[in-house]
Each structure stands twice: as C-alpha cells, then as structure tokens.
Design an enzyme around this catalytic site. Structure first.
Site, PDB file in Angstrom:
ATOM      1  N   LYS A  41      -5.105  -1.755  -4.725  1.00  0.00           N
ATOM      2  CA  LYS A  41      -5.447  -3.011  -3.775  1.00  0.00           C
ATOM      3  C   LYS A  41      -5.948  -4.318  -4.530  1.00  0.00           C
ATOM      4  O   LYS A  41      -6.223  -5.286  -4.136  1.00  0.00           O
ATOM      5  CB  LYS A  41      -6.165  -2.581  -2.543  1.00  0.00           C
ATOM      6  CG  LYS A  41      -5.398  -1.909  -1.643  1.00  0.00           C
ATOM      7  CD  LYS A  41      -6.175  -1.369  -0.457  1.00  0.00           C
ATOM      8  CE  LYS A  41      -5.359  -0.621   0.679  1.00  0.00           C
ATOM      9  NZ  LYS A  41      -4.999   0.607   0.307  1.00  0.00           N
ATOM     10  N   HIS A  83      -4.776  -5.710   0.375  1.00  0.00           N
ATOM     11  CA  HIS A  83      -4.342  -4.827   1.387  1.00  0.00           C
ATOM     12  C   HIS A  83      -3.133  -5.331   2.006  1.00  0.00           C
ATOM     13  O   HIS A  83      -3.205  -6.141   2.848  1.00  0.00           O
ATOM     14  CB  HIS A  83      -5.620  -4.760   2.149  1.00  0.00           C
ATOM     15  CG  HIS A  83      -5.571  -3.534   2.957  1.00  0.00           C
ATOM     16  ND1 HIS A  83      -4.659  -2.741   3.188  1.00  0.00           N
ATOM     17  CD2 HIS A  83      -6.666  -2.847   3.585  1.00  0.00           C
ATOM     18  CE1 HIS A  83      -4.763  -1.590   4.164  1.00  0.00           C
ATOM     19  NE2 HIS A  83      -6.315  -1.570   4.059  1.00  0.00           N
ATOM     20  N   CYS A 113      -3.222   1.356   8.690  1.00  0.00           N
ATOM     21  CA  CYS A 113      -3.082   1.298   7.225  1.00  0.00           C
ATOM     22  C   CYS A 113      -2.463   2.494   6.660  1.00  0.00           C
ATOM     23  O   CYS A 113      -2.015   2.597   5.536  1.00  0.00           O
ATOM     24  CB  CYS A 113      -4.383   0.938   6.610  1.00  0.00           C
ATOM     25  SG  CYS A 113      -5.215  -0.601   7.486  1.00  0.00           S
ATOM     26  N   PHE A 145      -7.502   1.942  10.276  1.00  0.00           N
ATOM     27  CA  PHE A 145      -8.354   1.547  11.438  1.00  0.00           C
ATOM     28  C   PHE A 145      -7.965   2.619  12.616  1.00  0.00           C
ATOM     29  O   PHE A 145      -6.595   2.982  12.995  1.00  0.00           O
ATOM     30  CB  PHE A 145      -8.014   0.134  12.023  1.00  0.00           C
ATOM     31  CG  PHE A 145      -8.880  -1.119  11.537  1.00  0.00           C
ATOM     32  CD1 PHE A 145      -9.708  -0.676  10.436  1.00  0.00           C
ATOM     33  CD2 PHE A 145      -8.674  -2.281  11.765  1.00  0.00           C
ATOM     34  CE1 PHE A 145     -10.498  -1.564   9.911  1.00  0.00           C
ATOM     35  CE2 PHE A 145      -9.515  -3.430  11.400  1.00  0.00           C
ATOM     36  CZ  PHE A 145     -10.441  -3.121  10.171  1.00  0.00           C
ATOM     37  N   HIS A 201      -7.397   4.854  -1.598  1.00  0.00           N
ATOM     38  CA  HIS A 201      -7.226   3.753  -0.489  1.00  0.00           C
ATOM     39  C   HIS A 201      -7.874   2.430  -1.018  1.00  0.00           C
ATOM     40  O   HIS A 201      -7.254   1.305  -1.066  1.00  0.00           O
ATOM     41  CB  HIS A 201      -7.823   4.108   0.684  1.00  0.00           C
ATOM     42  CG  HIS A 201      -7.446   3.294   1.687  1.00  0.00           C
ATOM     43  ND1 HIS A 201      -6.212   2.873   2.208  1.00  0.00           N
ATOM     44  CD2 HIS A 201      -8.322   2.785   2.650  1.00  0.00           C
ATOM     45  CE1 HIS A 201      -6.369   2.207   3.401  1.00  0.00           C
ATOM     46  NE2 HIS A 201      -7.734   1.973   3.637  1.00  0.00           N
ATOM     47  N   GLU A 246     -15.290   6.760   0.549  1.00  0.00           N
ATOM     48  CA  GLU A 246     -14.211   7.368  -0.439  1.00  0.00           C
ATOM     49  C   GLU A 246     -14.480   7.708  -1.547  1.00  0.00           C
ATOM     50  O   GLU A 246     -14.289   8.910  -2.055  1.00  0.00           O
ATOM     51  CB  GLU A 246     -12.962   6.404  -0.324  1.00  0.00           C
ATOM     52  CG  GLU A 246     -11.745   7.072  -1.080  1.00  0.00           C
ATOM     53  CD  GLU A 246     -10.495   6.525  -1.142  1.00  0.00           C
ATOM     54  OE1 GLU A 246      -9.361   6.795  -1.526  1.00  0.00           O
ATOM     55  OE2 GLU A 246     -10.527   4.962  -0.995  1.00  0.00           O
TER      56      GLU A 246
END
Length: 407
Positions: free
Chosen positions: A331, A336, A162, A395, A302, A313
């Site tokens: 998002k 996403h 990502c 990931f 994010h 985060e």
C-alpha cells in the site's frame, strides 16, 4: 486434513502502477507511489489518490456491453481475461458448468449509485441510465465475468470489506476441494475514488491529508505514518486442483496452501487493540497449511499506514513470527485498494514466491523504533522464498489470511 492441493495457474492484475501483472510487479518493485491530484476530486478535503490510468477502459473491455459496467466491473473483467489467458485456457473449450466465479468487492458500485442519484436530483428520471442498477450492485463483476466466460457454475460475490479478496480465494478453494467446480476464477475489484467516498474517509480520520507530495503520504510502519491513501484496481486468479493442472500440463504459479478467517467483534472501524483475534486468523491459516510459524519466510502485510492499524499489526507480526521474516506492505506504492487489496497483495505474494524478490515498502527508510520487524526498505530484497503469508484486515473486524507456497 486430507484434501486435494489447489494450484494458482493464472493471474491477472490492473492497478495504479500497471495495467497487467508484469507492469504492476515492476511498479511495486520500483517502490514509487503514483498518488496524484485527481481533477474529479476538486474541492474535496482529500483531492488525491492512486488511480488506474494510461488507457481507455471501454476500448480495452470492448463491445457494446461496456456501457452497463461500472469502473470496478471493467477492472474485474480485464483482470479475469488476463488470468484465464495466463492459465493457458480458452473458455470456448471448457465445460462452463464446472467453472465457478468468485469475485469480491467492498463498496461495489457506490460511485455509480451516487452518479445516478445526482442525475435524478438535478435533471429528473430521464437523465438516469437504463443500466443504473447494473452500475451499482456488487455482484456484477462476478456476473459479467461469468457471462463473458460462459461460466455457469457457482457465481458468488463475497463482501468482507478490505479482506474481500482473500475471502474470495478461500471460498473458491472450498468450492474446488468439495468438488463443486473444476476451475474457479477468483479475486476482487474496487473503484471508489469519487467525492462522496473520499469525503467519508476524510471525515472518519482514517485517511492521510495533503502534506506536500501525495506520493510520499502512504508510508506503512513509519514513525510518522499519518493515514491511508486511496487506491483502486483488481486482481483475479484461476484456481484448480493441482492434479487437474498437472493432467493438462499446466505449470502452477503457486499452491494455495491454507486460509484463515476470524472476526474481531469489537468495533466497526478500529481493530481490536490486542491483535489477538487477527493473530488467530494467522494461526488458522498456518494450521490449514500444516505449517509451523517458523516455516513462513515472508509476510505481505496489510500495512495501511494508519497509526493504530500499523501498530497492532506490527505487534502481531513480531509475536506470530518471532524469527523475523522479511515484511513488505504494497500500500505504500498502490495506496489502499480497499476490497481489491487482499487479492492484489496475494497476487504479489505469488510473484515473490516465483521470482525470489521481496518488494520494498515505499516511503520507508526504517520502521518505527518500537516495531520489532524486518521491513524491506528502499530496494527490493533478492532471496528465495518457499512459503509466505498475506494478511488482510477490514472494517467490521474481518480478518483473513492466505498461506501460499511454491509448487
């Protein structure tokens, strides 16, 4: 560090809320998610997503070559076309040997690979496409852009899950400052809204499950956040040395001031619970930009809407930026967009710098009580922003941060 400044002179986007940059911006500022039921996902545990719609991709790409392009490649080609035009450039006029293409993706053509496997299994080899390999390999966005633009310089396809989009921008910046190119077309693309991928995310527990209106399910930093909603799209930028842009009277949208990258080395899917390694990426980007933390006036988070990811985060943001700059998380609107997310969100950060507007986080009235951060909610916030950062965490523990500033 004494190195040439790098400018972003062109920007192109295609997202679930817009088929170009301006309509994407308007959609993100409206703060309404387009997540909907997707007919092709009928029978899947997750049958909804934020998808690009409203036009014929093949017609938009044009020419016979569209048959050999996966959906993710078409997104990248269209975004690159917009970015190059936005930069005031014409490929017919440039020295292609001095043009680099760096376009990342996370899953590449996994949808195309699945389609070819199904065709082979059900109907035999004759049912598969002669372009089957081209529909699957992850370098094809960069390759097709290079072919169409006559770009014969370095051509690369970073994959850091990502964070692939921010990785691509960082690599492109390095090519420019080391003199390996004079222009770089850089960004990322993704399209994995198909049954195998959606089932995988459902099985992993990372995705939100249906609970009422799909458009309300992605809610970054909310107390009741319940997982990510899938999106798709692309963003591509034209980067060049600021002196070169000035010499051709181009007006930069922004300067790419710094980047930082680290790896959690902790777990394939879960971020490190301390957030310390991700914070090190933030600190690296700030050092690269020669900024203090207090210089950051906006954070594009994010913010995936996952319980663990958002909590880590949020803690990182409160520690890294104790002065509490306004935070957004696109998002909530876009879902996403996986490998494309970092490039799209960097593009939106550039637009915030240009327009003095921070978009709201969709579906959020206030952050969870334990999160000490200034989330922009409900309405766009109008305020001048000179310096901003955009976070991307993927990931595999890939952390990438980009620092952007007004010219």
């Amino acid at each position: 560090m004494n190195r040439p400044a790098v400018a972003v002179t062109g920007l192109g986007m295609i997202t679930p809320v817009g088929n170009d940059t301006d309509t994407t911006w308007d959609g993100v500022c409206a703060g309404v998610s387009p997540a909907r039921t997707v007919p092709e996902l009928e029978g899947c545990a997750i049958d909804f997503a934020c998808t690009v719609s409203g036009f014929d991709l093949d017609d938009a790409v044009g020419g016979r070559a569209a048959f050999r392009m996966g959906r993710y490649v078409k997104f990248a080609v269209l975004a690159a076309r917009e970015a190059v035009a936005d930069a005031g450039l014409d490929p017919a006029d440039w020295d292609g040997s001095r043009v680099a293409v760096v376009v990342g993706t996370s899953s590449g053509g996994s949808a195309g690979l699945t389609e070819q496997a199904v065709a082979l299994d059900r109907r035999g080899p004759g049912a598969t496409s002669p372009a089957g390999i081209l529909l699957t390999i992850p370098n094809m966005p960069a390759a097709e852009i290079a072919i169409r633009m006559g770009a014969t310089g370095p051509s690369l396809a970073p994959c850091t899950a990502c964070s692939s989009g921010v990785t691509a921008l960082s690599v492109a910046r390095d090519l420019l400052v080391t003199g390996q190119c004079d222009l770089a077309i850089a960004g990322a693309t993704e399209s994995i809204v198909f049954p195998v991928a959606m089932t995988g995310f459902a099985r992993s527990g990372a995705a939100a499950t249906r609970d009422g209106d799909p458009g309300r399910l992605s809610r970054p930093f909310a107390a009741d956040r319940a997982g990510l909603v899938m999106g798709e799209g692309a963003a591509v930028m034209v980067l060049e040395r600021a002196d070169d842009a000035r010499a051709r009277a181009a007006v930069p949208r922004a300067l790419l001031a710094g980047t930082g990258a680290t790896t959690d080395a902790h777990h394939p899917t879960s971020p490190h619970p301390s957030g310390a390694v991700a914070r090190a990426a933030v600190e690296a980007a700030l050092r690269d930009a020669d900024w203090a933390a207090a210089d950051v006036e906006h954070v594009n988070a994010h913010g995936t809407s996952t319980p663990l990811g958002d909590a880590i985060e949020a803690a990182l943001i409160s520690r890294a930026y104790p002065h509490r700059p306004p935070v957004t998380a696109p998002k909530g609107v876009l879902g996403h967009c996986m490998g494309a997310a970092g490039a799209i969100e960097a593009g939106l950060t550039i637009l915030t710098l240009q327009r003095g507007v921070v978009p709201p986080i969709a579906n959020l009235d206030a952050p969870a009580p334990e999160f000490d951060m200034d989330c922009v909610t409900q309405q766009p916030r109008h305020r001048p922003v000179r310096r901003a950062v955009s976070h991307s965490f993927g990931f595999g523990g890939h952390n990438a941060v980009v620092a952007l500033q007004r010219p």
